[in-house]
Design a protein around this motif. Sequence first.
Motif, PDB file in Angstrom:
ATOM      1  N   ARG A 111     -70.210   0.410 -18.993  1.00 15.33           N
ATOM      2  CA  ARG A 111     -69.627   1.757 -19.126  1.00 15.33           C
ATOM      3  C   ARG A 111     -68.100   1.664 -19.175  1.00 15.33           C
ATOM      4  NH1 ARG A 111     -69.550   5.097 -14.072  1.00 15.33           N
ATOM      5  NH2 ARG A 111     -67.329   4.619 -14.138  1.00 15.33           N
ATOM      6  N   CYS A 112     -67.534   0.867 -18.258  1.00 13.44           N
ATOM      7  CA  CYS A 112     -66.075   0.698 -18.237  1.00 13.44           C
ATOM      8  C   CYS A 112     -65.597   0.057 -19.531  1.00 13.44           C
ATOM      9  CB  CYS A 112     -65.660  -0.180 -17.047  1.00 13.44           C
ATOM     10  SG  CYS A 112     -65.910   0.602 -15.449  1.00 13.44           S
TER      11      CYS A 112
ATOM     12  N   ALA B  44     -65.471   2.279 -22.410  1.00 11.48           N
ATOM     13  CA  ALA B  44     -64.394   3.256 -22.294  1.00 11.48           C
ATOM     14  C   ALA B  44     -63.028   2.610 -22.456  1.00 11.48           C
ATOM     15  CB  ALA B  44     -64.477   3.950 -20.935  1.00 11.48           C
ATOM     16  N   GLY B  45     -62.997   1.285 -22.522  1.00 10.87           N
ATOM     17  CA  GLY B  45     -61.719   0.607 -22.706  1.00 10.87           C
ATOM     18  C   GLY B  45     -61.074   0.130 -21.422  1.00 10.87           C
ATOM     19  N   GLU B  46     -61.862   0.036 -20.344  1.00  8.84           N
ATOM     20  CA  GLU B  46     -61.317  -0.513 -19.094  1.00  8.84           C
ATOM     21  C   GLU B  46     -61.556  -2.017 -19.068  1.00  8.84           C
ATOM     22  OE1 GLU B  46     -60.962   1.612 -15.249  1.00  8.84           O
ATOM     23  OE2 GLU B  46     -62.855   2.486 -15.886  1.00  8.84           O
TER      24      GLU B  46
ATOM     25  N   PHE C 100     -62.627  -6.564 -12.178  1.00  4.63           N
ATOM     26  CA  PHE C 100     -63.066  -5.530 -11.241  1.00  4.63           C
ATOM     27  C   PHE C 100     -63.960  -6.155 -10.175  1.00  4.63           C
ATOM     28  CE2 PHE C 100     -62.049  -3.479 -15.162  1.00  4.63           C
ATOM     29  CZ  PHE C 100     -61.447  -2.294 -14.802  1.00  4.63           C
TER      30      PHE C 100
ATOM     31  N   PRO D  56     -66.603  -5.450  -6.707  1.00  5.49           N
ATOM     32  CA  PRO D  56     -67.626  -4.466  -6.335  1.00  5.49           C
ATOM     33  C   PRO D  56     -67.087  -3.346  -5.458  1.00  5.49           C
ATOM     34  CG  PRO D  56     -67.960  -6.543  -5.171  1.00  5.49           C
ATOM     35  CD  PRO D  56     -66.899  -6.787  -6.173  1.00  5.49           C
TER      36      PRO D  56
ATOM     37  N   GLU E  51     -64.741  -1.610  -6.252  1.00  2.78           N
ATOM     38  CA  GLU E  51     -64.132  -0.655  -7.183  1.00  2.78           C
ATOM     39  C   GLU E  51     -65.156   0.083  -8.038  1.00  2.78           C
ATOM     40  OE1 GLU E  51     -60.439  -2.852  -8.948  1.00  2.78           O
ATOM     41  OE2 GLU E  51     -61.669  -4.233  -7.794  1.00  2.78           O
ATOM     42  N   LEU E  52     -66.395  -0.344  -7.972  1.00  5.07           N
ATOM     43  CA  LEU E  52     -67.416   0.208  -8.876  1.00  5.07           C
ATOM     44  C   LEU E  52     -68.702   0.531  -8.122  1.00  5.07           C
ATOM     45  CD1 LEU E  52     -67.185  -2.547 -11.659  1.00  5.07           C
ATOM     46  CD2 LEU E  52     -65.985  -0.351 -11.669  1.00  5.07           C
ATOM     47  N   ILE E  53     -69.258   1.693  -8.379  1.00  2.00           N
ATOM     48  CA  ILE E  53     -70.631   1.939  -7.928  1.00  2.00           C
ATOM     49  C   ILE E  53     -71.541   1.343  -8.988  1.00  2.00           C
ATOM     50  CG2 ILE E  53     -72.399   3.762  -8.030  1.00  2.00           C
ATOM     51  CD1 ILE E  53     -71.624   4.185  -5.430  1.00  2.00           C
ATOM     52  N   PRO E  54     -72.451   0.473  -8.566  1.00  2.00           N
ATOM     53  CA  PRO E  54     -73.362  -0.098  -9.572  1.00  2.00           C
ATOM     54  C   PRO E  54     -74.268   0.967 -10.165  1.00  2.00           C
ATOM     55  CG  PRO E  54     -74.066  -0.674  -7.336  1.00  2.00           C
ATOM     56  CD  PRO E  54     -72.728  -0.007  -7.213  1.00  2.00           C
ATOM     57  N   GLY E  55     -74.546   0.872 -11.425  1.00  2.00           N
ATOM     58  CA  GLY E  55     -75.492   1.787 -12.060  1.00  2.00           C
ATOM     59  C   GLY E  55     -76.907   1.508 -11.593  1.00  2.00           C
TER      60      GLY E  55
ATOM     61  N   LEU F 296     -75.783   3.728  -3.736  1.00  2.00           N
ATOM     62  CA  LEU F 296     -75.620   2.304  -3.443  1.00  2.00           C
ATOM     63  C   LEU F 296     -76.870   1.756  -2.751  1.00  2.00           C
ATOM     64  CD1 LEU F 296     -73.412   0.219  -3.895  1.00  2.00           C
ATOM     65  CD2 LEU F 296     -72.658   0.633  -1.558  1.00  2.00           C
TER      66      LEU F 296
ATOM     67  N   GLN G  45     -79.892   0.349  -4.591  1.00  2.00           N
ATOM     68  CA  GLN G  45     -79.795  -0.875  -5.393  1.00  2.00           C
ATOM     69  C   GLN G  45     -80.803  -1.960  -5.029  1.00  2.00           C
ATOM     70  OE1 GLN G  45     -77.862  -1.694  -8.106  1.00  2.00           O
ATOM     71  NE2 GLN G  45     -77.375   0.476  -8.224  1.00  2.00           N
TER      72      GLN G  45
ATOM     73  N   ARG H  50     -58.026   6.521 -12.161  1.00  2.00           N
ATOM     74  CA  ARG H  50     -58.178   5.226 -12.826  1.00  2.00           C
ATOM     75  C   ARG H  50     -58.991   5.390 -14.111  1.00  2.00           C
ATOM     76  NH1 ARG H  50     -62.316   1.541 -10.377  1.00  2.00           N
ATOM     77  NH2 ARG H  50     -63.495   2.084 -12.240  1.00  2.00           N
TER      78      ARG H  50
ATOM     79  N   ALA I 176     -57.743   5.159 -18.140  1.00  2.00           N
ATOM     80  CA  ALA I 176     -58.406   4.216 -19.049  1.00  2.00           C
ATOM     81  C   ALA I 176     -59.068   4.934 -20.217  1.00  2.00           C
ATOM     82  CB  ALA I 176     -59.448   3.408 -18.281  1.00  2.00           C
ATOM     83  N   GLY I 177     -59.077   6.272 -20.156  1.00  2.00           N
ATOM     84  CA  GLY I 177     -59.670   7.006 -21.263  1.00  2.00           C
ATOM     85  C   GLY I 177     -61.116   7.414 -21.049  1.00  2.00           C
ATOM     86  N   GLU I 178     -61.576   7.379 -19.795  1.00  2.00           N
ATOM     87  CA  GLU I 178     -62.931   7.855 -19.508  1.00  2.00           C
ATOM     88  C   GLU I 178     -62.868   9.334 -19.176  1.00  2.00           C
ATOM     89  OE1 GLU I 178     -66.240   5.458 -17.871  1.00  2.00           O
ATOM     90  OE2 GLU I 178     -64.647   4.560 -16.694  1.00  2.00           O
TER      91      GLU I 178
ATOM     92  N   GLU J  77     -71.702   7.762  -9.478  1.00  2.00           N
ATOM     93  CA  GLU J  77     -71.238   6.911 -10.574  1.00  2.00           C
ATOM     94  C   GLU J  77     -69.929   6.196 -10.266  1.00  2.00           C
ATOM     95  OE1 GLU J  77     -71.930   9.422 -14.427  1.00  2.00           O
ATOM     96  OE2 GLU J  77     -72.289  10.648 -12.656  1.00  2.00           O
ATOM     97  N   LEU J  78     -69.304   6.558  -9.158  1.00  2.00           N
ATOM     98  CA  LEU J  78     -67.964   6.041  -8.863  1.00  2.00           C
ATOM     99  C   LEU J  78     -67.855   5.602  -7.409  1.00  2.00           C
ATOM    100  CD1 LEU J  78     -65.918   9.023 -10.359  1.00  2.00           C
ATOM    101  CD2 LEU J  78     -66.488   6.894 -11.545  1.00  2.00           C
ATOM    102  N   ILE J  79     -67.286   4.447  -7.192  1.00  2.00           N
ATOM    103  CA  ILE J  79     -66.888   4.102  -5.818  1.00  2.00           C
ATOM    104  C   ILE J  79     -65.522   4.745  -5.601  1.00  2.00           C
ATOM    105  CG2 ILE J  79     -65.753   2.230  -4.533  1.00  2.00           C
ATOM    106  CD1 ILE J  79     -68.335   1.628  -3.809  1.00  2.00           C
TER     107      ILE J  79
END
Lengths: 351, 351
Positions: free
Chosen positions: A332-333, A336-338, A342, A344, A346-350, B184, B187, B332, B336-338, B346-348
Motif C-alpha cells: 500500500r505504501c 502510494a509512493g512511500e 520502514f 513495524p 511505523e505500520l499496522i500490518p494489513g 494488530l 495477526q 506522513r 507521501a501522497g496517500e 490501517e495505521l500505527i
Amino acid sequence: MDTDISFAVLGTGGIGRRTLEVSQHKDGLTPVAACDRHGVAIDSDGLDVDELLAATEGNIDNEVDSDVATDGSGVAVKQHGEDRGVVASEQAHASDDSIQEIIDAGNEIDAVLLALPNYEHDFIPRVADRFVDGDYSGVLVDVLKRSRVIGMLDERAEAFEDAGVTFVCGAGATPGFLTGAAALAAQSFVEVHEVDIWWGVGLKSGYEDNRGTVREDIAHLEGYDIETARDLSDEEIEAIVDDHDGVIEFREMEHADDVLLERAGICDAADVSVGGLLDVRHDEKPTTTTVSVTGTTFDGERGTNTFQLDDATSMEANVNGPALGYLKTGVRCNRAGEYGVFGPAELIPGF
Amino acid sequence: MDTDISFAVLGTGGIGRRTLEVSQHKDGLTPVAACDRHGVAIDSDGLDVDELLAATEGNIDNEVDSDVATDGSGVAVKQHGEDRGVVASEQAHASDDSIQEIIDAGNEIDAVLLALPNYEHDFIPRVADRFVDGDYSGVLVDVLKRSRVIGMLDERAEAFEDAGVTFVCGAGATPGFLTGAAALAAQSFVEVHEVDIWWGVGLKSGYEDNRGTVREDIAHLEGYDIETARDLSDEEIEAIVDDHDGVIEFREMEHADDVLLERAGICDAADVSVGGLLDVRHDEKPTTTTVSVTGTTFDGERGTNTFQLDDATSMEANVNGPALGYLKTGVRCNRAGEYGVFGPAELIPGF
C-alpha cells in the motif's frame, strides 16, 4: 486501486514454506515465485502452492551458504530425493543464480519476502543491494532478528528511495508483531520507561522445520555469537539443547526490537529488553508471550500496558501472519509512493 | 523529510484542550490554531498553549450548536467571565465563522483535529466538506464514535483524494487506540471470530470537563439515541447517573470499531462488540480496559489474544495520545501522497 498483490519468497525453509501456506488463507495475495539456492519456480499466474509444498517438504538442512553473489538464497533445501530443494517441485527449475531470476522477473512482483537466515550481518542488506542494482522497484520484507542490521538498511534508505523500493524490516513475530504491539501500547504515555518483550515458544513438532531459527536463537546465548552459532554442528546444537533439558532461557537478546522502537521515537534502545523461553521438547509454550510497556501519562500516572498472545497460537502463526500483513501494508505504501526503510513500529500490518 | 507538524484543533472542550496539552510533550508538533464557535486563535509560529489553556479553563457548557455554516465549531465554551470560550485567551479574537478562518489559514496547517462532538451524524462530514471546498489539502483527524459516520466519510473518499486530503477517522481511544490493538492482535489468525472491546472509565475529577462525552455515551443506552440524548438537560443526565448509582454499564454500543474493523477486512462488523463501565463518582476505573480478539490460526488452533491498558491510564490519556499519534501518521501518509479515508486499523499511530 489495485488490491491484488503478487509476491515472491526467497528461501523455502520453514518460514518461506509456511508463508506460502498462510497466503492461501488471505485474499488478494498471489505467490508468483519461490526460490532456494538450487533453483527457482516462477509463474506470474500464481504458483501451485500445494504441489510446491508437498514437493519440498521433508529434510531441511542447516547448511549455510552465504555467498549471495554466486549462489542464490543460501538457505534450507530439501536433501533427499533426486532433486534438491525447490527443484523437487515440477514448477521449478535448477538455477545457478535463483535470486537473479527473481530480480529479472521483478516487474511482475509487487513484493519479495526475504525468508533467509542472516548468519552474516550484511547478508540481507546485500540481497537488497542486488534488487536495487537490478532496477527492482517494489517492496522488500525481511524477518530479521539482529539489531545491527537495521542500521545497515538505514544506510541504504536513500538508495531505496531513489529506486522506488519500500523496505519493511523486522516483520516477523519479534521483531515485528510484538514490536508493533509495543509501539501501539506506548500510546497511553508521553514518556516510555521500559519495554519488556517476553516470548514463549514450544517447538517439538516444528523442531525439524525450524533448526535455522533455533540456531539463530542460540547465537543470542551467552558465550555464543552469530559466527560461533553458524559453525555449530547439529550434534553440538543437540548437546546445548540437552544441557538445558530442552528448555532454553534467553535474556537481553540483541533482537532489533530495541533499535526499531528507538527509530520510531518511542524509547531508547537501552530501555527495551527481549527474552523468552524456548522448549524444543513440547509444543505447549513454556511461558505466555507478553509485551509490557511501562510509561508515564501526560497527567503524571505511571502504568504498564500489556499485550498477550494466546498460548494456543504457534510461533509459526505469529511469524507468518504478520510477515504477510506487513507485506500488504508495504505494498500500500509503495503504491502510494512511500519509499525507504520502514519498521513495524511505523505500520499496522494489513489483514 | 520535514518532520515538523503544524496542527489546528477545532473545539476547545475537554478533548481539544487536552490535545493541546499533550502536544507539549511531543517532539515536532506545533499547535498553530484553535477555535470554538465564538472565536479563534491562530499563530503560525505556535500558540502559547499555557496561556490559552489557563484562559479557557473553567466552565464547560454542553450547549449544542450544530449549524456549522454560520456558527463554527459548536462545542463547549467557557461560560464565565467577560469573554466566552477561546476568546478569553489574549491570543484569540471573536469570529462569526471561526472554522472558515482556520480553513483560510490552511496552507500553514498540516493537520486539523476535529475535536467536535457529533450530535448530528453528518456534522463531522459536513465540516470536512467545508475544508475540501476551501481547497484545504492536508490531514483531517476525528475522534468520532458512531459507526454510521464512517460510511458518510467513505462516500467522500474520492473528493478527499482529489483534494489531497488524508482523513483519519475514529482516532481516539475507542474507536482508535483499541481498534488498532484489535487489528494488530488479529495477526495471529487467518480467521477472526470475535472482537470484544471492553472499557472502564473512572471520571470523577474529569466529569465537568467531559459532560459532552458522558452525553454521547448516554445516547448508547437502551431507550436513548443521539437525538434524545442531545435534548437532555444537565439535570436529566444527573438523574440517569443517579439511577445507575454513578456506574453506567454499556453493551453493544454502536461505536464505529465494528465498521472500521470490517473495513480493514479483519472481521464482520457483527462480530465486534463494544461495551464498558463508566463510573462518574470515582477516578478509579470500575473495570480494566481489555481488547480480546478470538480467531483461528493457519494451523487450526483457536485462541484469544488480549491487549490491556493499565488502570492507571486515564481515558484522557488514552484518547489524546492516540489522536495525536494518528495525526502524526496521517501527516506522513499525506506528505507521501496517500489521500482518502483511513481508519485506525490501517495505521500505527506515531509516537
